[in-house]
Scaffold this active site. Structure first.
Site, PDB file in Angstrom:
ATOM      1  N   HIS A   8       0.823  -1.212   0.000  1.00  0.00           N
ATOM      2  CA  HIS A   8       0.000   0.000   0.000  1.00  0.00           C
ATOM      3  C   HIS A   8       0.852   1.255   0.000  1.00  0.00           C
ATOM      4  CE1 HIS A   8       1.143   0.773   4.167  1.00  0.00           C
ATOM      5  NE2 HIS A   8       1.035  -0.535   4.328  1.00  0.00           N
ATOM      6  N   GLU A  76      -2.512  -6.810   7.185  1.00  0.00           N
ATOM      7  CA  GLU A  76      -1.139  -6.873   7.669  1.00  0.00           C
ATOM      8  C   GLU A  76      -0.989  -7.903   8.785  1.00  0.00           C
ATOM      9  OE1 GLU A  76       1.879  -6.933   7.398  1.00  0.00           O
ATOM     10  OE2 GLU A  76       2.632  -4.868   7.495  1.00  0.00           O
TER      11      GLU A  76
END
Length: 211
Positions: A8, A76
């Site tokens: 990201h 994550e």
């Protein structure tokens, strides 16, 4: 099939794994990546459900205009008790754990969180779903811990050694795997961020200087 694992864009907080949107620099990174990916023949953009990944994927898809898929299991790695803390606080409270982890002797879970093996177990079914989709080229916007863990898994590395895979992946960098028909994976590129070259303020080195 080709799968592009994409980290990201830069988030708007330096705290550990907080669910926040992109910073101004992160949006610029995502826009540059979207322009680059126009030439990659992307069929669909997947992402985790965390804000920074969703926003990155959506900005990329403004350029691509393809199907979008969100899967929570692409999030994550869980940093457990470290989440929401600043780096100096983490160093003070968890110095012993960090020292043990640097030895890379075991695949240690973060205190109250996940290990690399936990990430692989969580993410692998999603990757298998992508492989079974029939698409030819897929972009997956996810996170640094996920990219390192899955790269180590596909390359047959010891998961305790994930730190060897560039401890600081560039935001909006591309790691590309090509999967043969038998399911074996070939690493085509790792942490490719050539679309950000020459723009120091968008690189981790430039961000570190500001901090």
């Amino acid at each position: 099939m080709r799968i592009l694992l994409i980290r990201h864009g830069r988030q708007n907080s330096p705290l550990c794994n907080v669910d926040v949107p992109l910073s101004e620099e992160g949006r610029a990174q995502a826009d540059l990546l979207g322009e680059r990916l126009k030439h990659e023949g992307i069929d669909v953009v997947w992402s985790s459900g965390l804000c920074r990944a969703v926003e990155t994927a959506d900005r990329i898809n403004e350029a691509l205009k393809v199907k979008r898929v969100i899967r929570e299991d692409l999030k994550e790695i869980s940093f457990g008790d470290l989440e929401g803390l600043a780096d100096p606080v983490i160093a003070e409270r968890f110095g012993s754990f960090l020292s043990q982890r640097k030895k890379m002797e075991q695949d240690l879970p973060y205190p109250g969180g996940e290990s690399a093996a936990d990430v692989v177990k969580r993410v692998l079914p999603v990757m298998d779903e992508i492989l079974a989709s029939g698409d030819r080229t897929v972009a997956v916007v996810t996170h640094g811990g996920v990219i390192r863990s899955m790269t180590a898994h596909y390359l047959g590395m010891e998961l305790s050694k994930t730190q060897l895979l560039a401890s600081h992946l560039e935001n909006c960098g591309i790691t590309e795997f090509w999967f043969r028909e038998d399911g074996t994976a070939v690493l085509n590129r790792f942490n490719d961020y050539s679309h950000l070259e020459g723009k120091n303020d968008l690189l981790r080195s430039g961000w570190s200087e500001k901090r």
